[in-house]
Design a protein around this motif. Structure first.
Motif, PDB file in Angstrom:
ATOM      1  N   ARG A 206       0.874  -1.078  -0.140  1.00 42.65           N
ATOM      2  CA  ARG A 206       0.273  -0.497   0.251  1.00 42.65           C
ATOM      3  C   ARG A 206       0.664   0.909   0.146  1.00 42.65           C
ATOM      4  NH1 ARG A 206      -4.696  -1.881   4.592  1.00 42.65           N
ATOM      5  NH2 ARG A 206      -5.019   0.886   3.981  1.00 42.65           N
ATOM      6  N   GLY A 207       2.006   0.882  -0.346  1.00 41.66           N
ATOM      7  CA  GLY A 207       3.401   1.709  -0.318  1.00 41.66           C
ATOM      8  C   GLY A 207       3.445   2.945   1.393  1.00 41.66           C
ATOM      9  N   GLY A 208       3.232   2.438   2.486  1.00 43.20           N
ATOM     10  CA  GLY A 208       3.208   2.761   3.645  1.00 43.20           C
ATOM     11  C   GLY A 208       2.780   4.681   4.097  1.00 43.20           C
ATOM     12  N   GLY A 209       1.286   5.089   2.930  1.00 43.82           N
ATOM     13  CA  GLY A 209       1.130   6.008   3.495  1.00 43.82           C
ATOM     14  C   GLY A 209       1.880   6.913   2.649  1.00 43.82           C
ATOM     15  N   ILE A 210       3.178   7.012   1.811  1.00 47.25           N
ATOM     16  CA  ILE A 210       4.090   8.073   2.062  1.00 47.25           C
ATOM     17  C   ILE A 210       3.958   8.131  -0.026  1.00 47.25           C
ATOM     18  CG2 ILE A 210       6.519   8.419   0.743  1.00 47.25           C
ATOM     19  CD1 ILE A 210       6.532   8.224   3.513  1.00 47.25           C
ATOM     20  N   VAL A 211       3.205   7.355  -0.250  1.00 44.10           N
ATOM     21  CA  VAL A 211       2.734   7.356  -1.485  1.00 44.10           C
ATOM     22  C   VAL A 211       1.187   7.868  -1.455  1.00 44.10           C
ATOM     23  CG1 VAL A 211       2.360   6.613  -4.295  1.00 44.10           C
ATOM     24  CG2 VAL A 211       4.343   6.113  -2.621  1.00 44.10           C
ATOM     25  N   GLY A 212       0.902   8.503  -2.142  1.00 45.09           N
ATOM     26  CA  GLY A 212      -0.921   8.729  -1.601  1.00 45.09           C
ATOM     27  C   GLY A 212      -1.374   9.095   0.045  1.00 45.09           C
ATOM     28  N   HIS A 213      -1.844   8.927  -0.130  1.00 44.96           N
ATOM     29  CA  HIS A 213      -3.065   9.704   1.438  1.00 44.96           C
ATOM     30  C   HIS A 213      -3.543   8.211   1.990  1.00 44.96           C
ATOM     31  CE1 HIS A 213      -2.476  13.669   0.362  1.00 44.96           C
ATOM     32  NE2 HIS A 213      -2.838  13.025  -1.357  1.00 44.96           N
ATOM     33  N   ASP A 214      -2.891   6.899   1.868  1.00 49.18           N
ATOM     34  CA  ASP A 214      -3.324   5.759   2.254  1.00 49.18           C
ATOM     35  C   ASP A 214      -2.916   5.498   4.145  1.00 49.18           C
ATOM     36  OD1 ASP A 214      -4.532   3.322   3.375  1.00 49.18           O
ATOM     37  OD2 ASP A 214      -3.674   2.280   1.570  1.00 49.18           O
ATOM     38  N   HIS A 215      -2.771   4.623   4.872  1.00 49.27           N
ATOM     39  CA  HIS A 215      -2.618   4.678   5.924  1.00 49.27           C
ATOM     40  C   HIS A 215      -2.681   3.668   6.319  1.00 49.27           C
ATOM     41  CE1 HIS A 215      -2.523   8.891   7.010  1.00 49.27           C
ATOM     42  NE2 HIS A 215      -3.131   9.139   6.740  1.00 49.27           N
ATOM     43  N   PRO A 216      -1.642   2.430   5.652  1.00 47.00           N
ATOM     44  CA  PRO A 216      -1.785   1.484   6.900  1.00 47.00           C
ATOM     45  C   PRO A 216      -1.630   0.831   7.553  1.00 47.00           C
ATOM     46  CG  PRO A 216       0.593   1.383   4.895  1.00 47.00           C
ATOM     47  CD  PRO A 216      -0.844   2.727   5.708  1.00 47.00           C
ATOM     48  N   PRO A 217      -2.388  -0.299   8.546  1.00 49.57           N
ATOM     49  CA  PRO A 217      -1.684  -0.295   9.628  1.00 49.57           C
ATOM     50  C   PRO A 217      -0.549  -1.255   9.893  1.00 49.57           C
ATOM     51  CG  PRO A 217      -2.992  -2.304   8.595  1.00 49.57           C
ATOM     52  CD  PRO A 217      -3.042  -1.191   7.662  1.00 49.57           C
ATOM     53  N   ALA A 218       0.074  -0.698  11.091  1.00 50.26           N
ATOM     54  CA  ALA A 218       1.298  -1.018  11.953  1.00 50.26           C
ATOM     55  C   ALA A 218       1.706  -0.827  13.087  1.00 50.26           C
ATOM     56  CB  ALA A 218       2.593   0.457  11.259  1.00 50.26           C
ATOM     57  N   THR A 296      10.932  14.678  21.514  1.00 49.15           N
ATOM     58  CA  THR A 296      10.706  14.667  23.166  1.00 49.15           C
ATOM     59  C   THR A 296       9.433  13.496  23.398  1.00 49.15           C
ATOM     60  OG1 THR A 296       7.869  15.229  22.203  1.00 49.15           O
ATOM     61  CG2 THR A 296       9.108  17.421  22.512  1.00 49.15           C
ATOM     62  N   GLY A 297       9.805  12.538  22.707  1.00 51.97           N
ATOM     63  CA  GLY A 297       9.628  11.416  22.851  1.00 51.97           C
ATOM     64  C   GLY A 297       8.067  10.826  22.765  1.00 51.97           C
ATOM     65  N   ASP A 298       6.744  12.216  22.993  1.00 51.47           N
ATOM     66  CA  ASP A 298       5.710  11.800  22.776  1.00 51.47           C
ATOM     67  C   ASP A 298       5.515  12.421  21.335  1.00 51.47           C
ATOM     68  OD1 ASP A 298       5.686  11.960  25.687  1.00 51.47           O
ATOM     69  OD2 ASP A 298       5.330  13.319  25.514  1.00 51.47           O
ATOM     70  N   VAL A 299       4.225  11.382  21.011  1.00 52.63           N
ATOM     71  CA  VAL A 299       3.649  11.957  19.666  1.00 52.63           C
ATOM     72  C   VAL A 299       2.183  11.991  19.649  1.00 52.63           C
ATOM     73  CG1 VAL A 299       5.297  10.737  18.536  1.00 52.63           C
ATOM     74  CG2 VAL A 299       3.672   8.930  18.897  1.00 52.63           C
ATOM     75  N   ASP A 300       1.218  12.420  19.081  1.00 49.89           N
ATOM     76  CA  ASP A 300      -0.027  13.025  19.383  1.00 49.89           C
ATOM     77  C   ASP A 300      -1.026  11.877  19.205  1.00 49.89           C
ATOM     78  OD1 ASP A 300      -2.473  15.212  19.089  1.00 49.89           O
ATOM     79  OD2 ASP A 300      -2.547  13.843  17.796  1.00 49.89           O
ATOM     80  N   LEU A 301      -1.477  11.127  19.463  1.00 45.49           N
ATOM     81  CA  LEU A 301      -2.400  10.515  19.827  1.00 45.49           C
ATOM     82  C   LEU A 301      -2.516  10.418  18.232  1.00 45.49           C
ATOM     83  CD1 LEU A 301      -3.819   7.761  21.007  1.00 45.49           C
ATOM     84  CD2 LEU A 301      -5.420   8.934  21.370  1.00 45.49           C
ATOM     85  N   ASN A 302      -3.198  11.531  17.470  1.00 44.21           N
ATOM     86  CA  ASN A 302      -4.097  11.169  16.008  1.00 44.21           C
ATOM     87  C   ASN A 302      -2.883  10.869  14.861  1.00 44.21           C
ATOM     88  OD1 ASN A 302      -6.545  11.257  16.469  1.00 44.21           O
ATOM     89  ND2 ASN A 302      -6.873  13.709  16.125  1.00 44.21           N
ATOM     90  N   TRP A 303      -0.899  11.456  14.880  1.00 48.75           N
ATOM     91  CA  TRP A 303       0.036  11.055  14.486  1.00 48.75           C
ATOM     92  C   TRP A 303      -0.056   8.888  14.838  1.00 48.75           C
ATOM     93  CZ3 TRP A 303       4.372   8.517  15.073  1.00 48.75           C
ATOM     94  CH2 TRP A 303       5.134   8.537  14.119  1.00 48.75           C
ATOM     95  N   ALA A 304       0.051   8.735  15.907  1.00 44.56           N
ATOM     96  CA  ALA A 304       0.368   7.583  16.033  1.00 44.56           C
ATOM     97  C   ALA A 304      -0.617   6.754  15.379  1.00 44.56           C
ATOM     98  CB  ALA A 304       0.058   7.530  17.893  1.00 44.56           C
ATOM     99  N   LYS A 305      -2.168   7.484  15.553  1.00 47.22           N
ATOM    100  CA  LYS A 305      -3.385   5.766  14.786  1.00 47.22           C
ATOM    101  C   LYS A 305      -3.013   6.014  13.579  1.00 47.22           C
ATOM    102  CE  LYS A 305      -7.270   6.450  18.560  1.00 47.22           C
ATOM    103  NZ  LYS A 305      -8.132   7.114  19.479  1.00 47.22           N
ATOM    104  N   GLU A 306      -2.925   6.963  12.796  1.00 47.06           N
ATOM    105  CA  GLU A 306      -2.782   7.414  11.542  1.00 47.06           C
ATOM    106  C   GLU A 306      -1.781   6.362  11.072  1.00 47.06           C
ATOM    107  OE1 GLU A 306      -1.890  11.170   9.853  1.00 47.06           O
ATOM    108  OE2 GLU A 306      -4.291  11.418  10.117  1.00 47.06           O
ATOM    109  N   HIS A 307      -0.287   6.428  11.625  1.00 42.80           N
ATOM    110  CA  HIS A 307       0.769   5.797  11.077  1.00 42.80           C
ATOM    111  C   HIS A 307       0.843   4.612  11.392  1.00 42.80           C
ATOM    112  CE1 HIS A 307       2.071   9.048   8.767  1.00 42.80           C
ATOM    113  NE2 HIS A 307       1.562  10.275  10.054  1.00 42.80           N
ATOM    114  N   HIS A 308       0.276   3.885  13.090  1.00 41.55           N
ATOM    115  CA  HIS A 308       0.867   3.043  14.010  1.00 41.55           C
ATOM    116  C   HIS A 308      -0.249   2.572  14.237  1.00 41.55           C
ATOM    117  CE1 HIS A 308       5.242   3.605  12.758  1.00 41.55           C
ATOM    118  NE2 HIS A 308       5.137   4.830  13.176  1.00 41.55           N
TER     119      HIS A 308
END
Lengths: 333, 77
Positions: A206-218, A296-308
Protein backbone atom coordinates in the motif's frame (compact mmCIF):
# COMPACT_ATOMS: atom_id res chain seq x y z
CA UNK A 1 97.90 6.50 -63.61
CA UNK A 2 97.82 9.07 -60.89
CA UNK A 3 94.02 9.34 -61.19
CA UNK A 4 93.66 5.58 -60.88
CA UNK A 5 95.71 5.64 -57.69
CA UNK A 6 93.45 8.43 -56.29
CA UNK A 7 90.36 6.44 -57.20
CA UNK A 8 91.66 3.34 -55.42
CA UNK A 9 92.52 5.37 -52.32
CA UNK A 10 89.07 6.92 -52.24
CA UNK A 11 87.37 3.55 -52.65
CA UNK A 12 89.44 1.95 -49.89
CA UNK A 13 88.79 4.96 -47.63
CA UNK A 14 84.99 4.79 -48.21
CA UNK A 15 84.94 1.05 -47.52
CA UNK A 16 86.88 1.57 -44.30
CA UNK A 17 84.47 4.30 -43.21
CA UNK A 18 81.42 2.10 -43.86
CA UNK A 19 83.08 -0.76 -41.99
CA UNK A 20 83.68 1.44 -38.95
CA UNK A 21 80.04 2.63 -38.91
CA UNK A 22 78.67 -0.88 -39.37
CA UNK A 23 80.83 -2.20 -36.55
CA UNK A 24 79.77 0.60 -34.18
CA UNK A 25 75.97 -0.07 -34.44
CA UNK A 26 75.80 -3.26 -32.28
CA UNK A 27 78.19 -1.63 -29.79
CA UNK A 28 75.83 1.33 -29.39
CA UNK A 29 72.82 -0.98 -28.89
CA UNK A 30 74.68 -2.86 -26.20
CA UNK A 31 75.44 0.37 -24.33
CA UNK A 32 71.73 1.38 -24.25
CA UNK A 33 70.56 -1.72 -22.39
CA UNK A 34 73.33 -3.93 -21.08
CA UNK A 35 70.84 -5.91 -18.86
CA UNK A 36 68.32 -6.60 -21.58
CA UNK A 37 68.36 -10.30 -20.92
CA UNK A 38 68.14 -10.01 -17.08
CA UNK A 39 64.91 -10.41 -15.04
CA UNK A 40 62.99 -7.15 -14.87
CA UNK A 41 60.47 -5.79 -12.36
CA UNK A 42 57.43 -6.78 -14.37
CA UNK A 43 58.64 -10.39 -14.70
CA UNK A 44 59.29 -10.55 -10.95
CA UNK A 45 55.78 -9.34 -10.19
CA UNK A 46 54.28 -11.88 -12.59
CA UNK A 47 56.28 -14.76 -11.12
CA UNK A 48 56.22 -13.88 -7.42
CA UNK A 49 53.02 -11.80 -7.19
CA UNK A 50 54.95 -9.26 -5.13
CA UNK A 51 58.40 -7.74 -4.77
CA UNK A 52 59.85 -7.83 -1.32
CA UNK A 53 63.22 -7.75 0.31
CA UNK A 54 64.74 -7.71 3.77
CA UNK A 55 64.72 -4.76 6.14
CA UNK A 56 66.66 -4.16 9.35
CA UNK A 57 63.80 -2.54 11.33
CA UNK A 58 61.57 -4.76 13.51
CA UNK A 59 58.56 -4.44 11.22
CA UNK A 60 59.39 -7.00 8.53
CA UNK A 61 56.20 -6.17 6.63
CA UNK A 62 57.81 -2.92 5.52
CA UNK A 63 60.02 -5.05 3.26
CA UNK A 64 57.17 -5.39 0.76
CA UNK A 65 57.97 -3.01 -2.08
CA UNK A 66 55.20 -3.81 -4.52
CA UNK A 67 52.06 -5.94 -4.55
CA UNK A 68 49.83 -5.77 -7.64
CA UNK A 69 46.55 -5.78 -5.66
CA UNK A 70 47.57 -2.38 -4.34
CA UNK A 71 47.24 -0.87 -7.79
CA UNK A 72 43.71 -2.22 -8.17
CA UNK A 73 42.83 -0.94 -4.73
CA UNK A 74 44.29 2.51 -5.49
CA UNK A 75 42.26 2.65 -8.70
CA UNK A 76 39.13 1.76 -6.73
CA UNK A 77 39.85 4.31 -4.01
CA UNK A 78 40.75 7.21 -6.30
CA UNK A 79 38.28 6.64 -9.11
CA UNK A 80 35.56 3.99 -8.63
CA UNK A 81 34.68 4.89 -5.05
CA UNK A 82 34.32 8.56 -5.92
CA UNK A 83 31.85 7.69 -8.67
CA UNK A 84 29.89 5.28 -6.45
CA UNK A 85 29.80 7.75 -3.56
CA UNK A 86 28.98 10.76 -5.67
CA UNK A 87 26.17 9.09 -7.59
CA UNK A 88 24.68 7.48 -4.48
CA UNK A 89 24.67 10.54 -2.25
CA UNK A 90 23.87 13.22 -4.81
CA UNK A 91 21.30 10.84 -6.33
CA UNK A 92 19.58 10.40 -2.99
CA UNK A 93 19.53 14.16 -2.35
CA UNK A 94 18.05 14.70 -5.82
CA UNK A 95 15.36 12.06 -5.25
CA UNK A 96 14.42 13.63 -1.90
CA UNK A 97 14.22 17.13 -3.37
CA UNK A 98 12.05 15.92 -6.24
CA UNK A 99 9.87 13.92 -3.85
CA UNK A 100 9.43 16.91 -1.55
CA UNK A 101 8.56 19.22 -4.43
CA UNK A 102 5.99 16.79 -5.84
CA UNK A 103 4.53 15.16 -2.70
CA UNK A 104 5.31 17.76 -0.07
CA UNK A 105 5.11 17.07 3.64
CA UNK A 106 2.94 14.11 4.65
CA UNK A 107 0.31 15.93 6.69
CA UNK A 108 -1.51 14.79 9.79
CA UNK A 109 -4.87 14.35 8.09
CA UNK A 110 -7.06 14.18 11.18
CA UNK A 111 -5.29 17.09 12.87
CA UNK A 112 -3.80 17.04 16.35
CA UNK A 113 -6.01 15.50 19.01
CA UNK A 114 -4.39 17.38 21.84
CA UNK A 115 -3.57 14.12 23.60
CA UNK A 116 -0.22 12.40 23.44
CA UNK A 117 1.16 8.92 23.76
CA UNK A 118 4.69 8.03 24.83
CA UNK A 119 6.54 6.74 21.78
CA UNK A 120 10.17 6.59 22.94
CA UNK A 121 11.61 6.66 26.45
CA UNK A 122 14.37 9.05 27.49
CA UNK A 123 16.93 6.25 27.29
CA UNK A 124 15.84 5.29 23.78
CA UNK A 125 16.16 8.91 22.65
CA UNK A 126 19.55 9.19 24.35
CA UNK A 127 20.83 6.15 22.45
CA UNK A 128 19.32 7.38 19.19
CA UNK A 129 20.89 10.84 19.45
CA UNK A 130 24.25 9.52 20.57
CA UNK A 131 24.41 7.20 17.57
CA UNK A 132 23.05 9.87 15.25
CA UNK A 133 25.49 12.61 16.25
CA UNK A 134 28.43 10.22 16.07
CA UNK A 135 27.20 9.06 12.66
CA UNK A 136 27.04 12.61 11.31
CA UNK A 137 30.61 13.34 12.42
CA UNK A 138 31.80 9.98 11.08
CA UNK A 139 30.04 10.58 7.77
CA UNK A 140 31.49 14.07 7.26
CA UNK A 141 35.01 13.05 8.28
CA UNK A 142 34.74 9.87 6.19
CA UNK A 143 33.60 11.78 3.12
CA UNK A 144 36.58 14.08 3.64
CA UNK A 145 38.88 11.07 3.23
CA UNK A 146 37.37 10.25 -0.15
CA UNK A 147 36.31 13.63 -1.51
CA UNK A 148 38.35 16.12 0.53
CA UNK A 149 41.41 16.14 -1.69
CA UNK A 150 39.67 16.82 -5.02
CA UNK A 151 36.88 19.05 -3.66
CA UNK A 152 37.92 20.78 -0.43
CA UNK A 153 41.67 21.19 -0.80
CA UNK A 154 41.46 23.50 -3.85
CA UNK A 155 39.04 25.71 -1.91
CA UNK A 156 40.80 26.02 1.46
CA UNK A 157 44.46 25.39 0.61
CA UNK A 158 47.03 22.94 1.94
CA UNK A 159 47.48 24.36 5.45
CA UNK A 160 43.80 24.48 6.37
CA UNK A 161 43.02 21.19 4.67
CA UNK A 162 45.85 19.45 6.49
CA UNK A 163 44.77 20.78 9.89
CA UNK A 164 41.09 19.99 9.30
CA UNK A 165 41.86 16.50 7.99
CA UNK A 166 44.00 15.67 11.00
CA UNK A 167 41.24 16.62 13.44
CA UNK A 168 38.64 14.92 11.28
CA UNK A 169 40.71 11.73 11.41
CA UNK A 170 40.93 11.89 15.20
CA UNK A 171 37.17 12.41 15.41
CA UNK A 172 36.58 9.56 12.96
CA UNK A 173 38.73 7.15 14.94
CA UNK A 174 37.58 7.95 18.45
CA UNK A 175 33.87 8.66 17.87
CA UNK A 176 33.64 5.25 16.24
CA UNK A 177 33.58 3.76 19.73
CA UNK A 178 30.43 5.49 21.06
CA UNK A 179 28.90 4.91 17.61
CA UNK A 180 29.53 1.18 17.93
CA UNK A 181 28.09 1.18 21.44
CA UNK A 182 25.03 2.97 20.06
CA UNK A 183 24.56 0.44 17.24
CA UNK A 184 24.81 -2.44 19.73
CA UNK A 185 22.26 -0.78 22.05
CA UNK A 186 19.89 -0.07 19.14
CA UNK A 187 20.11 -3.71 18.12
CA UNK A 188 19.24 -4.88 21.64
CA UNK A 189 16.60 -2.22 22.40
CA UNK A 190 14.47 -2.56 19.31
CA UNK A 191 15.05 -6.09 17.99
CA UNK A 192 11.69 -7.29 19.34
CA UNK A 193 9.74 -4.74 17.33
CA UNK A 194 11.72 -5.13 14.14
CA UNK A 195 11.17 -8.72 13.13
CA UNK A 196 9.47 -8.63 9.69
CA UNK A 197 5.91 -9.98 9.59
CA UNK A 198 2.86 -10.16 7.30
CA UNK A 199 1.72 -6.67 8.25
CA UNK A 200 4.87 -5.32 6.64
CA UNK A 201 4.01 -6.95 3.32
CA UNK A 202 0.62 -5.24 3.30
CA UNK A 203 2.24 -1.96 4.38
CA UNK A 204 4.68 -2.14 1.48
CA UNK A 205 1.96 -3.08 -1.02
CA UNK A 206 0.00 0.00 0.00
CA UNK A 207 3.00 2.29 -0.37
CA UNK A 208 3.38 2.89 3.34
CA UNK A 209 1.29 6.01 3.29
CA UNK A 210 4.12 7.90 1.64
CA UNK A 211 2.72 7.42 -1.83
CA UNK A 212 -0.88 8.64 -1.91
CA UNK A 213 -2.88 9.29 1.26
CA UNK A 214 -3.36 5.77 2.53
CA UNK A 215 -2.58 4.80 6.13
CA UNK A 216 -1.79 1.08 6.21
CA UNK A 217 -1.79 -0.43 9.70
CA UNK A 218 1.50 -0.97 11.48
CA UNK A 219 2.77 -2.02 14.87
CA UNK A 220 5.35 0.06 16.73
CA UNK A 221 7.70 -0.01 13.74
CA UNK A 222 6.43 -0.10 10.18
CA UNK A 223 8.26 -1.79 7.29
CA UNK A 224 10.13 1.40 6.39
CA UNK A 225 11.39 1.83 9.94
CA UNK A 226 12.32 -1.83 10.07
CA UNK A 227 14.38 -1.37 6.92
CA UNK A 228 16.19 1.56 8.55
CA UNK A 229 16.72 -0.52 11.71
CA UNK A 230 18.35 -3.39 9.79
CA UNK A 231 20.42 -0.97 7.69
CA UNK A 232 21.72 0.55 10.92
CA UNK A 233 22.39 -2.80 12.58
CA UNK A 234 23.93 -4.61 9.59
CA UNK A 235 25.50 -1.57 7.94
CA UNK A 236 26.69 -0.18 11.27
CA UNK A 237 28.11 -3.56 12.24
CA UNK A 238 29.90 -3.87 8.89
CA UNK A 239 31.50 -0.41 9.02
CA UNK A 240 32.48 -0.98 12.66
CA UNK A 241 34.21 -4.34 12.01
CA UNK A 242 35.98 -3.18 8.85
CA UNK A 243 36.82 0.17 10.45
CA UNK A 244 38.54 -1.46 13.42
CA UNK A 245 40.38 -3.74 11.02
CA UNK A 246 41.82 -0.58 9.44
CA UNK A 247 42.33 1.24 12.72
CA UNK A 248 44.42 -1.61 14.12
CA UNK A 249 46.48 -2.62 11.07
CA UNK A 250 47.79 -6.19 10.81
CA UNK A 251 46.00 -7.36 13.96
CA UNK A 252 43.21 -9.10 12.05
CA UNK A 253 44.58 -9.43 8.52
CA UNK A 254 47.41 -8.69 6.12
CA UNK A 255 47.56 -5.90 3.58
CA UNK A 256 45.18 -7.63 1.14
CA UNK A 257 42.63 -8.12 3.90
CA UNK A 258 42.86 -4.45 4.82
CA UNK A 259 42.37 -3.40 1.22
CA UNK A 260 39.25 -5.53 1.09
CA UNK A 261 38.12 -4.08 4.43
CA UNK A 262 38.56 -0.54 3.08
CA UNK A 263 36.47 -1.38 0.02
CA UNK A 264 33.65 -2.86 2.12
CA UNK A 265 33.91 -0.01 4.66
CA UNK A 266 33.67 2.74 2.07
CA UNK A 267 30.93 1.20 -0.10
CA UNK A 268 28.74 0.32 2.89
CA UNK A 269 29.39 3.78 4.36
CA UNK A 270 28.21 5.72 1.30
CA UNK A 271 25.09 3.52 1.03
CA UNK A 272 24.55 4.04 4.76
CA UNK A 273 24.81 7.82 4.35
CA UNK A 274 22.29 7.76 1.50
CA UNK A 275 19.85 5.69 3.58
CA UNK A 276 20.24 8.02 6.55
CA UNK A 277 19.53 11.05 4.36
CA UNK A 278 16.17 9.41 3.62
CA UNK A 279 15.65 8.70 7.32
CA UNK A 280 16.48 12.30 8.29
CA UNK A 281 14.15 13.60 5.59
CA UNK A 282 11.13 11.58 6.71
CA UNK A 283 11.82 12.32 10.37
CA UNK A 284 11.91 16.09 9.85
CA UNK A 285 10.41 17.91 6.87
CA UNK A 286 8.97 14.79 5.22
CA UNK A 287 6.24 14.00 7.75
CA UNK A 288 4.30 16.24 10.09
CA UNK A 289 4.59 15.21 13.72
CA UNK A 290 7.30 12.60 13.15
CA UNK A 291 10.11 14.55 14.82
CA UNK A 292 8.19 14.65 18.11
CA UNK A 293 8.84 10.93 18.54
CA UNK A 294 12.58 11.49 18.92
CA UNK A 295 12.30 15.09 20.04
CA UNK A 296 10.12 14.99 23.11
CA UNK A 297 9.42 11.27 23.08
CA UNK A 298 5.64 11.85 22.88
CA UNK A 299 3.53 11.87 19.73
CA UNK A 300 0.04 13.05 19.16
CA UNK A 301 -2.53 10.28 19.48
CA UNK A 302 -3.92 11.01 16.03
CA UNK A 303 -0.47 10.78 14.51
CA UNK A 304 0.04 7.44 16.22
CA UNK A 305 -3.32 6.17 14.96
CA UNK A 306 -2.64 7.25 11.41
CA UNK A 307 0.84 5.70 11.19
CA UNK A 308 0.92 2.96 13.84
CA UNK A 309 -2.69 1.95 14.43
CA UNK A 310 -1.94 -1.61 15.61
CA UNK A 311 0.62 -0.31 18.10
CA UNK A 312 -1.91 2.16 19.51
CA UNK A 313 -4.42 -0.67 19.98
CA UNK A 314 -1.77 -2.64 21.88
CA UNK A 315 -0.95 0.34 24.07
CA UNK A 316 -4.62 1.01 24.73
CA UNK A 317 -5.15 -2.62 25.72
CA UNK A 318 -2.28 -2.26 28.20
CA UNK A 319 -3.72 0.99 29.52
CA UNK A 320 -0.72 2.99 28.30
CA UNK A 321 -2.72 5.17 25.96
CA UNK A 322 -6.05 7.01 26.08
CA UNK A 323 -8.87 5.23 24.28
CA UNK A 324 -11.26 6.95 21.91
CA UNK A 325 -11.21 8.41 18.48
CA UNK A 326 -9.83 11.56 16.98
CA UNK A 327 -10.97 13.88 19.71
CA UNK A 328 -10.37 17.60 20.13
CA UNK A 329 -8.39 18.38 17.02
CA UNK A 330 -6.19 21.40 17.57
CA UNK A 331 -4.47 23.57 15.04
CA UNK A 332 -0.98 22.54 14.09
CA UNK A 333 1.66 25.07 15.15
CA UNK B 1 6.95 16.61 46.25
CA UNK B 2 6.12 19.67 44.21
CA UNK B 3 8.05 18.21 41.34
CA UNK B 4 5.94 15.08 41.48
CA UNK B 5 2.79 17.18 41.37
CA UNK B 6 4.13 19.11 38.44
CA UNK B 7 4.85 15.93 36.54
CA UNK B 8 2.57 15.87 33.59
CA UNK B 9 -0.11 13.42 32.72
CA UNK B 10 1.07 11.65 29.55
CA UNK B 11 -2.34 12.16 28.01
CA UNK B 12 -2.47 15.89 28.58
CA UNK B 13 -2.93 18.26 25.65
CA UNK B 14 0.29 18.99 23.79
CA UNK B 15 0.30 22.75 24.17
CA UNK B 16 0.16 22.71 27.97
CA UNK B 17 3.31 20.64 28.30
CA UNK B 18 5.34 22.13 25.49
CA UNK B 19 7.98 23.67 27.77
CA UNK B 20 8.64 20.57 29.85
CA UNK B 21 8.73 18.42 26.73
CA UNK B 22 11.31 20.67 25.12
CA UNK B 23 13.40 20.49 28.27
CA UNK B 24 13.17 16.71 28.26
CA UNK B 25 14.18 16.59 24.59
CA UNK B 26 17.21 18.75 25.25
CA UNK B 27 18.26 16.63 28.23
CA UNK B 28 18.40 13.43 26.19
CA UNK B 29 20.24 15.19 23.36
CA UNK B 30 22.78 16.94 25.60
CA UNK B 31 23.36 13.74 27.57
CA UNK B 32 23.98 11.92 24.29
CA UNK B 33 26.53 14.52 23.17
CA UNK B 34 28.28 14.47 26.54
CA UNK B 35 28.46 10.69 26.65
CA UNK B 36 29.83 10.52 23.09
CA UNK B 37 32.48 13.15 23.83
CA UNK B 38 33.51 11.53 27.12
CA UNK B 39 33.66 8.06 25.54
CA UNK B 40 35.78 9.37 22.64
CA UNK B 41 38.22 11.19 24.91
CA UNK B 42 38.35 8.22 27.28
CA UNK B 43 39.16 5.75 24.52
CA UNK B 44 41.80 8.06 23.07
CA UNK B 45 43.54 8.25 26.46
CA UNK B 46 43.30 4.47 26.89
CA UNK B 47 44.71 3.74 23.44
CA UNK B 48 47.53 6.22 23.93
CA UNK B 49 48.47 4.39 27.12
CA UNK B 50 48.29 0.92 25.56
CA UNK B 51 49.87 1.67 22.18
CA UNK B 52 53.40 2.88 21.47
CA UNK B 53 54.09 5.61 18.92
CA UNK B 54 55.81 4.36 15.77
CA UNK B 55 58.96 6.29 16.68
CA UNK B 56 59.30 4.04 19.74
CA UNK B 57 57.86 0.78 18.42
CA UNK B 58 60.01 0.66 15.29
CA UNK B 59 63.27 2.07 16.62
CA UNK B 60 66.31 -0.18 16.90
CA UNK B 61 69.91 0.44 17.87
CA UNK B 62 70.76 0.69 14.20
CA UNK B 63 67.90 2.93 13.15
CA UNK B 64 67.05 5.84 15.40
CA UNK B 65 64.53 8.50 14.66
CA UNK B 66 65.63 12.07 15.10
CA UNK B 67 63.21 14.75 16.26
CA UNK B 68 60.09 12.60 16.67
CA UNK B 69 56.92 14.48 15.93
CA UNK B 70 58.47 16.52 13.15
CA UNK B 71 59.12 13.75 10.71
CA UNK B 72 57.04 11.06 9.05
CA UNK B 73 57.51 8.38 11.71
CA UNK B 74 57.15 10.49 14.84
CA UNK B 75 54.22 10.36 17.28
CA UNK B 76 52.02 12.13 14.75
CA UNK B 77 53.33 10.11 11.83
Amino acid sequence: MASLGRFIRLTVGACAFLLVIAASVPCKAQQVNPTASSVNEQQLLQELNRIQGRVSIPDQRSGVLEQPAGRDWREFRNVTLRWIGGITIIGMIAVLVIFYLTRGMVRLESGRSGRTIVRFSAFERFVHWMTATCFIVLAISGLNITFGRPLLLPLVGFEAFSEWSQWAKYAHNYLSFPFTIGVALIFLMWIAGNIPNKVDVDWLKRGGGIVGHDHPPAYRFNAGQKAIYWIVVIGGGAVAVTGYELMFPFYLSGIEGMQLAQIVHSVVAVLFIAAMLGHIYIGTIGMEGAFDAMGTGDVDLNWAKEHHSLWVEEEQAKGHAPSGGTSRPVAAE
Amino acid sequence: MRRREARRDPWQPNNSVRTSQSGSAMKAFVAALLFAAIAAVGISILLNIIQEPSSVAFTTGGARVGDPGNNLVGPNG
